[in-house]
Design a protein around this motif. Structure first.
Motif, mmCIF file in Angstrom:
data_model
loop_
_atom_site.group_PDB
_atom_site.id
_atom_site.type_symbol
_atom_site.label_atom_id
_atom_site.label_comp_id
_atom_site.label_asym_id
_atom_site.label_seq_id
_atom_site.Cartn_x
_atom_site.Cartn_y
_atom_site.Cartn_z
ATOM 1 N N GLU A 234 0.847 -1.197 0.000
ATOM 2 C CA GLU A 234 0.000 0.000 0.000
ATOM 3 C C GLU A 234 0.873 1.234 0.000
ATOM 4 N N VAL A 235 0.439 2.255 -0.747
ATOM 5 C CA VAL A 235 1.121 3.543 -0.788
ATOM 6 C C VAL A 235 0.081 4.644 -0.613
ATOM 7 N N ASP A 236 0.384 5.605 0.266
ATOM 8 C CA ASP A 236 -0.476 6.774 0.474
ATOM 9 C C ASP A 236 0.200 8.003 -0.104
ATOM 10 N N PHE A 237 -0.601 8.903 -0.678
ATOM 11 C CA PHE A 237 -0.077 10.177 -1.150
ATOM 12 C C PHE A 237 -1.176 11.221 -1.109
ATOM 13 N N ARG A 238 -0.734 12.468 -1.078
ATOM 14 C CA ARG A 238 -1.664 13.596 -1.089
ATOM 15 C C ARG A 238 -1.911 13.995 -2.539
ATOM 16 N N ALA B 18 0.822 9.653 -9.711
ATOM 17 C CA ALA B 18 1.544 8.957 -8.645
ATOM 18 C C ALA B 18 0.753 7.732 -8.245
ATOM 19 N N GLY B 19 1.456 6.784 -7.625
ATOM 20 C CA GLY B 19 0.802 5.568 -7.171
ATOM 21 C C GLY B 19 1.808 4.485 -6.862
ATOM 22 N N VAL B 20 1.490 3.254 -7.279
ATOM 23 C CA VAL B 20 2.319 2.075 -7.041
ATOM 24 C C VAL B 20 2.810 1.537 -8.381
ATOM 25 N N PRO C 283 -12.954 8.673 -13.675
ATOM 26 C CA PRO C 283 -12.835 9.966 -13.004
ATOM 27 C C PRO C 283 -13.136 9.894 -11.510
ATOM 28 N N VAL C 284 -12.314 10.613 -10.724
ATOM 29 C CA VAL C 284 -12.516 10.712 -9.272
ATOM 30 C C VAL C 284 -12.321 12.173 -8.846
ATOM 31 N N PRO C 285 -13.139 13.092 -9.355
ATOM 32 C CA PRO C 285 -12.923 14.513 -9.049
ATOM 33 C C PRO C 285 -13.013 14.840 -7.559
ATOM 34 N N ASP C 286 -13.788 14.064 -6.804
ATOM 35 C CA ASP C 286 -13.931 14.328 -5.371
ATOM 36 C C ASP C 286 -12.710 13.896 -4.567
ATOM 37 N N TRP C 287 -11.739 13.226 -5.210
ATOM 38 C CA TRP C 287 -10.511 12.841 -4.511
ATOM 39 C C TRP C 287 -9.494 13.973 -4.466
ATOM 40 N N ALA C 288 -9.681 15.020 -5.224
ATOM 41 C CA ALA C 288 -8.707 16.116 -5.287
ATOM 42 C C ALA C 288 -8.490 16.717 -3.901
ATOM 43 N N GLY C 289 -7.210 16.938 -3.570
ATOM 44 C CA GLY C 289 -6.863 17.566 -2.307
ATOM 45 C C GLY C 289 -6.898 16.643 -1.105
ATOM 46 N N ARG C 290 -7.089 15.353 -1.322
ATOM 47 C CA ARG C 290 -7.235 14.410 -0.215
ATOM 48 C C ARG C 290 -6.133 13.348 -0.251
ATOM 49 N N GLN C 291 -6.068 12.572 0.841
ATOM 50 C CA GLN C 291 -5.098 11.478 0.878
ATOM 51 C C GLN C 291 -5.684 10.252 0.185
ATOM 52 N N VAL C 292 -4.928 9.721 -0.776
ATOM 53 C CA VAL C 292 -5.321 8.546 -1.542
ATOM 54 C C VAL C 292 -4.434 7.374 -1.123
ATOM 55 N N THR C 293 -5.027 6.203 -1.038
ATOM 56 C CA THR C 293 -4.271 4.974 -0.804
ATOM 57 C C THR C 293 -4.481 4.035 -1.977
ATOM 58 N N VAL C 294 -3.379 3.539 -2.531
ATOM 59 C CA VAL C 294 -3.417 2.528 -3.585
ATOM 60 C C VAL C 294 -2.854 1.247 -3.008
#
Length: 196
Positions: free
Chosen positions: A63-67, A77-79, A117-128
């Motif tokens: 798992e990788v987290d990023f802003r 960005a991702g894995v 599309p995931v427009p509501d993810w903008a500005g948040r922490q994402v985990t892949v």
């Protein structure tokens, strides 16, 4: 899941800079025009995106987290899961057509590409999360504590030697800085439809 220290990884392609932040995050600036792609539609081969990798054996997950705080076309960005320069998978969030898109590129000599599309993810922490079990990689992603979203199921031979970890690239510009906030390793998911 066990946290992986940034120092445990080895760089596949050095970034312009990588800085460990006081709060434990890692800020990474990829080179201008860096990318991962092989042939399909575009007609070029790129293998110059920085990725911080550790061994990724069968029966494990990463798992990788990023802003998610970038907005320029194709910033991503991702894995990255890498076997060699002709066999790899990258999964994460990429800006395309003016908005963030969660997706994956699966490469077996030729690259493909899928996005949503995931427009509501903008500005948040994402985990892949990428789980390796049997002959498959299962890619999932989520934002905050929301439920996992299935992104991709891709083949990977059980005997293949692979490495995995955070990657980023910026095919259309220079100056992108990605802030990674976590990196973990643990057991593979229990099943395709039961990730926990």
């Amino acid at each position: 899941m066990r946290s992986i220290e940034w120092s445990e990884g080895s760089w596949h392609r050095q970034p312009v800079r990588a800085v460990e932040e006081p709060d434990g995050g890692l800020s990474v600036e990829p080179g201008a025009g860096s990318d991962l792609w092989r042939h399909t539609s575009y007609g070029f081969v790129h293998d110059d995106a920085p990725a911080l990798l550790t061994p990724f054996p069968a029966g494990s997950a990463v798992e990788v987290d990023f802003r998610l705080d970038w907005t320029e076309q194709f910033d991503q960005a991702g894995v990255l899961v890498r076997v060699d320069d002709r066999n790899w998978v990258k999964a994460g969030v990429e800006v395309s057509d003016g908005q963030p898109q969660v997706g994956a590129v699966v490469t077996r000599d030729l690259s493909d590409w899928s996005v949503a599309p995931v427009p509501d993810w903008a500005g948040r922490q994402v985990t892949v999360r990428v789980s390796r079990a049997g002959d498959a990689l299962t890619v999932r992603a989520r934002v905050a504590a929301q439920p996992w979203r299935l992104v991709r199921l891709a083949p990977l031979a059980p005997e293949a030697t692979a490495w995995a970890g955070p990657y980023c690239c910026s095919p259309s510009r220079g100056g992108l800085v990605v802030r990674f906030t976590g990196w973990r390793h643990g057991p593979a998911d229990g099943g395709l439809h039961s990730p926990e």
